[in-house]
Scaffold this active site. Structure first.
Site, PDB file in Angstrom:
ATOM      1  N   MET A   1     -27.702   6.394  46.078  1.00 60.40           N
ATOM      2  CA  MET A   1     -27.717   7.443  45.060  1.00 60.40           C
ATOM      3  C   MET A   1     -28.876   8.428  45.232  1.00 60.40           C
ATOM      4  O   MET A   1     -29.847   8.146  45.929  1.00 60.40           O
ATOM      5  CB  MET A   1     -27.798   6.818  43.667  1.00 60.40           C
ATOM      6  CG  MET A   1     -26.596   5.981  43.275  1.00 60.40           C
ATOM      7  SD  MET A   1     -26.773   5.206  41.647  1.00 60.40           S
ATOM      8  CE  MET A   1     -26.604   6.646  40.568  1.00 60.40           C
ATOM      9  N   HIS A   2     -28.736   9.577  44.593  1.00 57.26           N
ATOM     10  CA  HIS A   2     -29.816  10.537  44.304  1.00 57.26           C
ATOM     11  C   HIS A   2     -30.305  11.383  45.486  1.00 57.26           C
ATOM     12  O   HIS A   2     -31.013  12.364  45.281  1.00 57.26           O
ATOM     13  CB  HIS A   2     -31.050   9.826  43.724  1.00 57.26           C
ATOM     14  CG  HIS A   2     -30.781   8.885  42.600  1.00 57.26           C
ATOM     15  ND1 HIS A   2     -30.093   9.245  41.462  1.00 57.26           N
ATOM     16  CD2 HIS A   2     -31.122   7.573  42.432  1.00 57.26           C
ATOM     17  CE1 HIS A   2     -30.021   8.210  40.644  1.00 57.26           C
ATOM     18  NE2 HIS A   2     -30.625   7.179  41.212  1.00 57.26           N
TER      19      HIS A   2
ATOM     20  N   ASP B   1     -23.569   3.669  44.804  1.00 54.04           N
ATOM     21  CA  ASP B   1     -23.580   2.262  45.228  1.00 54.04           C
ATOM     22  C   ASP B   1     -23.507   1.287  44.061  1.00 54.04           C
ATOM     23  O   ASP B   1     -22.780   0.286  44.125  1.00 54.04           O
ATOM     24  CB  ASP B   1     -24.788   1.963  46.124  1.00 54.04           C
ATOM     25  CG  ASP B   1     -26.128   2.388  45.537  1.00 54.04           C
ATOM     26  OD1 ASP B   1     -26.172   2.808  44.359  1.00 54.04           O
ATOM     27  OD2 ASP B   1     -27.136   2.292  46.251  1.00 54.04           O
TER      28      ASP B   1
END
Length: 490
Positions: free
Chosen positions: A81-82, A239
């Site tokens: 992520m991110h 995820d």
């Protein structure tokens, strides 16, 4: 027969899980890649490494499965992520991707909270933290204005792989929810946030559900790897959302504790409420129109690995933990706070550090080892207590996955500290399984992800709480909760 491929694009490797319609794992393949740390606190990755790793996985599966090229029908990707991926007008990467575990953006996080305050939580359901994408964008605008000027497209790591496979610029709601740019309840990019920071909505990818088909594998890739069918690529997911799907967290009443490098306590949510006020993360789920809440322990398995490498470098984990069953619940008063790299939930404090407290001369190395496991689990209980306290939620069972599910004694510790039955998966495949399930539903093999879970996900009971230990751990937990306030200023 027909196959789906769930791809897990992680921080250090890419893994591919090939499955058939009956939920059987046909084959597995993986490929590693490196991290870049150009400065202290920086964590970056070259997106081309993800592409090479994916191609390596394709090649390995061709070698392992004789009809892989003929029978592959669908792909979905689970992604770290991110991370911020930036492309120019010609779709070339502008700079290496800035990852979720990069900590350079503390000043930008403070700026965002000062600008928006509680309004940010109303829109995104989350506070601004260094891991998220928006602070990275602001850092790039401030520190690398020349590179930002070249940026025509921004996306998340798995979305870059989707783009290279299909030519489509797409993301899903669960991954978009980790950017601080998404209006989580409205399921659209937030005009208010984009306008405040001068971000043109045109540079953002189109939004999809995780089970939606976002494109098809390009003719070039079909020819390169000899794929015979038109292969649909679904939206995939973040995820943690994929791990939740792959663990059957598709209905209320079941919690999940996941212990990897970091630790997660996760729960299914039916609505995008604001009860948590940013104290827990709330993201869009991989299930359409559903959500999940999540608390994070920054150093879960990392704490145990640090302890082993520091005090038992030549022993296996099995040897290190072999005698903890002889140590009573509560480790005879010894307490461990797993804040060795700071803490996320419930404190969001990057500066606090870990500690052993109440040490006396009777404590052995086995006491310390057990205290580490207990401290990690107490930290995850902090997240469970927040969920229960703010929403009244109760858990019938808690699913343990990751490293915490591999040790019988640790499973019992979890059951006793959470005062809840602990179950495990008969076969644990993690985010890759959730991605494979998204591909299966996207192809129409199942009506929805909950139905798919009935075929793809199976459990076994692992540990029941023991009343005597539950009483002891409730007492010890009250002492554990005092450690943060007592030590944070040190």
């Amino acid at each position: 027969m027909g196959y789906v491929l769930g791809i897990d694009l992680g921080t250090s490797s890419l893994k591919g899980l090939l499955m058939n319609k009956s939920g059987k794992v046909v084959a597995f393949a993986g490929a590693d890649y490196s991290l870049l740390h150009p400065k202290k606190g920086y964590s970056e990755q070259n997106g081309e490494e993800w592409i090479k790793a994916c191609e390596t996985v394709f090649s390995k599966l061709i070698e392992k499965v004789s009809d892989f090229q003929k029978e592959l029908e669908g792909i979905a990707i689970s992604g770290q992520m991110h991370g911020l991926v930036t492309l120019d007008e010609k779709y070339n990467t502008v700079r290496p991707a800035i990852l979720w575990n990069d900590t350079r953006t503390t000043a930008q996080c403070a700026e965002i909270m000062e600008d928006f305050g509680e309004r940010l939580i109303e829109i995104t359901k989350n506070k601004a933290l260094e891991g998220f994408t928006l602070p990275k964008i602001l850092w790039m605008k401030e520190e690398e204005p020349g590179l930002w000027e070249k940026t025509a497209h921004i996306m998340l790591p798995k979305d870059y792989l989707i783009f290279r496979l299909t030519g489509e610029l797409a993301t899903d709601y669960s991954d978009a929810a980790g950017t601080l740019l998404l209006d989580v309840a409205a399921k659209k990019w937030s005009d208010e946030i984009l306008e405040k920071y001068g971000i043109d909505a045109k540079i953002l990818p189109k939004l999809y559900n995780s089970i939606d088909c976002v494109g098809k594998v390009s003719p070039e890739y079909r020819e390169k790897f000899g794929f015979e069918k038109e292969i649909k690529v679904m939206g995939g997911g973040a995820d943690n959302a994929c791990a939740a799907v792959g663990s059957g967290i598709t209905v209320s009443g079941l919690g999940m504790v996941s212990i990897g490098t970091s630790g997660v306590f996760l729960s299914y949510e039916e609505e995008a409420h604001s009860h948590y006020k940013g104290q827990l993360h709330l993201f869009n789920h991989g299930i359409p129109d559903a959500y999940y809440s999540m608390g994070v322990t920054l150093a879960a398995g990392h704490s145990l690995n640090w302890f082993k490498e520091t005090f038992a470098p030549n022993e296996s984990f099995e040897e290190l933990l072999s005698d903890i069953h002889s140590i009573p619940a509560g480790s005879d008063g010894l307490l461990f706070a797993p804040y060795i790299v700071g803490e996320r939930t419930p404190y969001a404090d990057s500066k606090v550090r870990g500690s052993f407290t109440r040490i006396d001369t009777t404590h052995t190395r086995s006491h310390f080892a057990r205290a580490v496991l207990e401290g990690i689990t107490f930290s995850l209980r902090d997240s469970k207590e927040l969920m229960a306290g703010l929403t009244g939620r109760k858990f019938d069972k808690i699913l343990s996955v990751g490293g915490g599910s591999k040790n019988k004694e640790w499973l019992q510790i979890q059951a006793d500290i959470f005062d809840t039955e602990i179950i495990t998966l008969t076969t644990e495949q993690g985010p890759g399984l959730g991605a494979a399930m998204m591909a299966a539903v996207g192809l129409g093999w199942f009506n929805n992800l909950n139905e798919c879970a009935g075929t793809f996900v199976h459990y076994k009971s692992a540990a029941l709480p023991k009343s005597e230990n539950v009483r002891k751990y409730n007492e010890v937990y009250e002492s554990y909760r005092k450690i943060y306030e007592a030590t944070k200023d040190l």
